[in-house]
Write a protein that holds these residues in place. Structure first.
Motif, PDB file in Angstrom:
ATOM      1  N   HIS A  52       0.678  -1.050  -0.237  1.00 39.31           N
ATOM      2  CA  HIS A  52       0.225  -0.604  -0.013  1.00 39.31           C
ATOM      3  C   HIS A  52       0.849   1.415  -0.419  1.00 39.31           C
ATOM      4  O   HIS A  52       0.339   1.879  -0.527  1.00 39.31           O
ATOM      5  N   LEU A  53       1.619   1.145   0.784  1.00 32.85           N
ATOM      6  CA  LEU A  53       2.591   1.928   0.695  1.00 32.85           C
ATOM      7  C   LEU A  53       3.533   2.759  -0.318  1.00 32.85           C
ATOM      8  O   LEU A  53       3.150   3.582  -1.321  1.00 32.85           O
ATOM      9  N   VAL A  54       4.008   1.506  -1.390  1.00 30.34           N
ATOM     10  CA  VAL A  54       4.401   1.124  -2.189  1.00 30.34           C
ATOM     11  C   VAL A  54       3.468   2.375  -3.932  1.00 30.34           C
ATOM     12  O   VAL A  54       4.141   3.261  -4.241  1.00 30.34           O
TER      13      VAL A  54
ATOM     14  N   PHE B 100      -6.678   0.032  -2.333  1.00 31.84           N
ATOM     15  CA  PHE B 100      -6.681  -1.618  -2.006  1.00 31.84           C
ATOM     16  C   PHE B 100      -5.247  -2.087  -3.556  1.00 31.84           C
ATOM     17  O   PHE B 100      -5.787  -3.066  -3.566  1.00 31.84           O
ATOM     18  N   ALA B 101      -5.575  -1.703  -4.103  1.00 29.67           N
ATOM     19  CA  ALA B 101      -4.396  -1.620  -5.429  1.00 29.67           C
ATOM     20  C   ALA B 101      -3.042  -2.210  -4.446  1.00 29.67           C
ATOM     21  O   ALA B 101      -2.570  -3.326  -5.911  1.00 29.67           O
TER      22      ALA B 101
ATOM     23  N   ASN C 265      -1.181  -4.921  -7.640  1.00 24.09           N
ATOM     24  CA  ASN C 265       0.185  -4.667  -7.871  1.00 24.09           C
ATOM     25  C   ASN C 265       1.554  -5.607  -6.635  1.00 24.09           C
ATOM     26  O   ASN C 265       2.242  -5.365  -7.818  1.00 24.09           O
ATOM     27  N   SER C 266       1.259  -6.210  -5.635  1.00 26.73           N
ATOM     28  CA  SER C 266       2.156  -6.531  -4.963  1.00 26.73           C
ATOM     29  C   SER C 266       2.565  -8.459  -5.661  1.00 26.73           C
ATOM     30  O   SER C 266       2.945  -8.831  -5.151  1.00 26.73           O
ATOM     31  N   LYS C 267       1.476  -8.901  -6.003  1.00 23.78           N
ATOM     32  CA  LYS C 267       1.714  -9.823  -6.652  1.00 23.78           C
ATOM     33  C   LYS C 267       2.903 -10.690  -7.060  1.00 23.78           C
ATOM     34  O   LYS C 267       3.005  -9.710  -7.599  1.00 23.78           O
ATOM     35  N   GLY C 268       3.538 -11.778  -6.463  1.00 22.07           N
ATOM     36  CA  GLY C 268       4.152 -12.660  -6.715  1.00 22.07           C
ATOM     37  C   GLY C 268       5.641 -11.755  -6.153  1.00 22.07           C
ATOM     38  O   GLY C 268       6.494 -12.147  -6.665  1.00 22.07           O
TER      39      GLY C 268
END
Length: 176
Positions: free
Chosen positions: A48-50, A79-80, A84-87
């Motif tokens: 979330h911070l990224v 909630f992105a 976006n963080s997947k993997g």
């Protein structure tokens, strides 16, 4: 306390290192657990911070400081990070956060913001008109809130193991 840009930049500059120091090299049981339901894990919070570094604070600062007529902010997708963080590993997210924050603080310093600039406004999609001072203050509070959230989520891993002490450990009480 009055807003102070120099002090705010100091706090914003420390956030990636504080979070990295807390989370780096911990097993998934510490970084991927949450408080249940739709709550976020420390891993989710870093994602979330990224996302915020890419699409929120500096983007909105640019809108406020620009000469464009329509100063309406794009809505922020809170909630992105789930997409976006997947993997990505936590280390990758922490490094990305640190790099993006460093770049964003350099941009912020380059704006040479004075008292007059702090009073300029943009339009938040939910709140309406907001000043740059309010936006930058919210950025600092947002960081501190997520540091608090990370440590609270982690502390709750040992709520049962702490035996009778949760009565005296505010971080383990749901009244925070």
């Amino acid at each position: 306390m009055e807003f102070n840009l120099t002090e705010s930049i100091q706090i914003l500059g420390k956030t990636p290192y504080v979070i990295s120091d807390i989370l780096k090299d911990l097993p998934d049981t510490w970084i991927k657990t949450n408080e249940g339901g739709d709550t976020w894990s420390p891993y989710d919070i870093v994602g979330h911070l990224v996302h915020g570094e890419k699409t929120d604070w500096i983007s909105r600062t640019l809108i406020i400081l620009s000469e464009v007529t329509d100063k309406t902010f794009e809505p922020f997708d809170r909630f992105a990070q789930f997409k976006n963080s997947k993997g990505k590993t936590l280390d990758k997210l922490l490094n990305e956060f640190c790099q993006l924050r460093s770049e964003n603080l350099q941009k912020l310093k380059a704006f040479k913001i004075d008292e007059q600039a702090l009073m300029k406004t943009g339009v938040h999609p939910e709140f309406g008109p907001v000043t740059l001072k309010q936006l930058l203050s919210a950025w600092v509070v947002h960081d501190l809130g997520h540091i608090n959230q990370i440590t609270r989520v982690m502390a709750k891993n040992y709520k049962i193991e702490a035996g009778p002490w949760p009565k005296y450990l505010a971080v383990l009480q749901d009244k925070l």
